[in-house]
Motif scaffolding. Structure first.
Motif, PDB file in Angstrom:
ATOM      1  N   SER A  25      -2.330   1.886   1.489  1.00  0.00           N
ATOM      2  CA  SER A  25      -2.966   1.156   0.507  1.00  0.00           C
ATOM      3  C   SER A  25      -3.240   0.000   0.657  1.00  0.00           C
ATOM      4  N   THR A  26      -2.127  -1.113   1.110  1.00  0.00           N
ATOM      5  CA  THR A  26      -2.932  -2.326   1.794  1.00  0.00           C
ATOM      6  C   THR A  26      -3.610  -2.598   2.400  1.00  0.00           C
ATOM      7  N   VAL A  38      -7.297   5.873  -1.414  1.00  0.00           N
ATOM      8  CA  VAL A  38      -6.079   6.166  -1.432  1.00  0.00           C
ATOM      9  C   VAL A  38      -5.364   7.388  -2.364  1.00  0.00           C
ATOM     10  N   ALA A  39      -6.070   7.473  -3.505  1.00  0.00           N
ATOM     11  CA  ALA A  39      -5.855   8.968  -4.668  1.00  0.00           C
ATOM     12  C   ALA A  39      -5.760  10.189  -3.472  1.00  0.00           C
ATOM     13  N   PHE A  78      -2.677  11.075  -2.145  1.00  0.00           N
ATOM     14  CA  PHE A  78      -1.591  11.811  -3.095  1.00  0.00           C
ATOM     15  C   PHE A  78      -1.984  13.297  -3.435  1.00  0.00           C
ATOM     16  N   ILE A  79      -3.363  12.962  -3.283  1.00  0.00           N
ATOM     17  CA  ILE A  79      -3.976  14.831  -4.201  1.00  0.00           C
ATOM     18  C   ILE A  79      -2.824  15.314  -2.713  1.00  0.00           C
ATOM     19  N   ALA A  80      -3.358  15.595  -1.796  1.00  0.00           N
ATOM     20  CA  ALA A  80      -2.831  16.071  -0.262  1.00  0.00           C
ATOM     21  C   ALA A  80      -1.308  16.308  -0.447  1.00  0.00           C
ATOM     22  N   GLY A 136      -0.844   8.456  -7.579  1.00  0.00           N
ATOM     23  CA  GLY A 136      -1.827   8.038  -6.199  1.00  0.00           C
ATOM     24  C   GLY A 136      -2.821   7.435  -6.943  1.00  0.00           C
ATOM     25  N   PHE A 137      -3.277   7.599  -8.182  1.00  0.00           N
ATOM     26  CA  PHE A 137      -4.376   7.365  -9.161  1.00  0.00           C
ATOM     27  C   PHE A 137      -4.242   5.559  -9.791  1.00  0.00           C
TER      28      PHE A 137
END
Length: 444
Positions: free
Chosen positions: A39-40, A67-68, A71-73, A393-394
């Motif tokens: 993310s950074t 990045v998102a 989070f979906i995974a 994540g979004f």
């Protein structure tokens, strides 16, 4: 002789609890380090190296979209891990998650800058998916290793050690990027310096071996396994069982937890992109204050876990929702008021914000574990937590869209967070009213 026979098992159980708590803290710290450095890097590097366009907004949106993906995974990782963890044990799933994360993160550091436009983004997405699967699997394993090895009256305190990985992971990630920023020029940092923090993740390999070698399986899983062994031969799928019997618990847990995830990621990732891109604040200064806020969170998270042992998980968790709802708009107004020579508003915003979020960080692991019976606990807790992570994540992506290149729109982010916190309180109220499964939560 009586003293010896009683004290020896008690001492052994205490050692097991401490060992499990520290194993969970170390494993989650390294896992979250790996997950957060992406993310950074997306906020500071990938928008320039892999997704550069004529529009800074489009570049940021493309970068944060990857990045998102992670989070979906995460719910998929939680589902797979729940199936395995409820059938074969918490420990092997935790070990597998650590190994997967180490390999995926280190390979991100080798993604090439290439003239083939689609290659680097495709590799990033693939490896980010692997990171998401690993985190989705890891969280449930670490939380249950800590909570199910803990004595009932201190389950919140010991369970909070699994959550310590969140601030420690941010600290480790920021230290790594701060070091590379200091040791390399701006051009070298973009060319190769950003890769070194990803290669550091290979230290997780011996950690996985140590967990496999020295950590025992939890007593509650052993008892649940023995109970299931006495039932008819046809075994139910844990994930199907929890979806059929506890859908409301999963959805309300996810709804209650969403504000914590979104609040956290807009603060540690979104705000970094905002102040460095639009307000001209130095990258090192921003990362330093994020680092300071996380250092303060480290003693605060176990303290919150202890409070939950005294006053109840739901009460302390709800205080976190209220704190984030109250602080959301002031936090983003302070962030907007920051500048290159006026950093104190940003510092106050993230320090208070981190402590407000800490009421949920220190409580959520144990709370979610206690919402489900042991035989389907891995599946249920992982699903509830990871579903909320999809929305989280979004969060940086939504932040960029809400601000839309105008720093004066920062208040919109705060207003959205406040509304999400109110929704979380409604979900928590439903959990309280329906009195979902709880093993040993104190009466609030």
């Amino acid at each position: 002789m009586t003293v010896v026979s009683v004290s020896e098992p008690t001492t052994a159980a205490s050692r097991r609890s401490v060992r499990a708590a520290f194993a969970a803290a170390i494993a989650t710290s390294l896992e979250w380090y790996d997950f957060f450095i992406y993310s950074t890097a997306a906020a500071l590097v990938f928008n320039v190296t892999f997704f550069e366009t004529d529009s800074a907004v489009v570049s940021a949106l493309n970068s944060f979209a990857t990045v998102a993906v992670g989070f979906i995974a995460r719910p998929i990782g939680g589902i797979l891990a729940g199936q395995l963890g409820d059938r074969y044990g918490r420990k092997p799933v935790l070990v597998g998650a650590v190994l997967l994360m180490a390999l995926a993160t280190s390979l991100i550091g080798f993604v090439p800058n290439t003239e083939i436009v689609w290659l680097a983004p495709a590799l990033l997405v693939l490896l980010r998916v692997c990171q998401g699967l690993a985190v989705g699997a890891q969280w449930g394993g670490a939380v249950l290793v800590a909570t199910e090895n803990a004595p009932p009256h201190l389950r919140g305190f010991f369970g909070s050690f699994a959550q310590l990985g969140v601030p420690i992971g941010v600290i480790l990630g920021n230290v790594a990027f701060l070091a590379m920023t200091a040791w390399t020029s701006a051009a070298d940092f973009l060319a190769w310096g950003w890769r070194i923090p990803f290669w550091i993740s290979l230290v997780m390999l011996p950690v996985a071996f140590a967990i496999h070698r020295f950590l025992e399986e939890t007593p509650e899983f052993k008892a649940a396994s023995a109970k299931m062994a006495q039932t008819p031969a046809v075994k139910k799928s844990p994930i199907m069982q929890v979806l059929r019997e506890h859908p409301g618990t999963i959805l309300t847990a996810a709804g209650a937890n969403t504000i914590g995830v979104v609040f956290f990621y807009t603060m540690i990732t979104g705000s970094v992109q905002f102040v460095t891109t639009y307000l001209g604040v130095d990258r090192s200064t921003v990362l330093t204050w994020i680092l300071v806020s996380c250092c303060l969170a480290i003693p605060f998270v176990p303290f919150v876990g202890w409070l939950s042992d005294r006053f109840g998980r739901k009460l302390i968790f709800g205080l976190g929702s209220v704190a984030m709802m109250v602080w959301a708009v002031p936090m983003w107004l302070l962030i907007e008021a920051s500048s290159a020579d006026r950093v104190w508003p940003f510092a106050i915003a993230v320090i208070v914000g981190m402590l407000a979020a800490g009421f949920q960080t220190g409580t959520q692991g144990t709370l979610f574990a206690e919402l489900f019976p042991p035989e389907i606990r891995f599946s249920g807790a992982s699903l509830g937590y990871q579903i909320s992570a999809i929305i989280g994540g979004f969060a940086p992506f939504a932040m960029v869209a809400l601000i839309n290149g105008e720093p004066g729109n920062a208040w919109r982010v705060g207003a959205g967070l406040a509304a999400l916190a109110a929704l979380g309180l409604v979900c928590l109220w439903v959990i309280v009213r329906r009195n979902y499964h709880s093993d040993a939560e104190p009466a609030a």
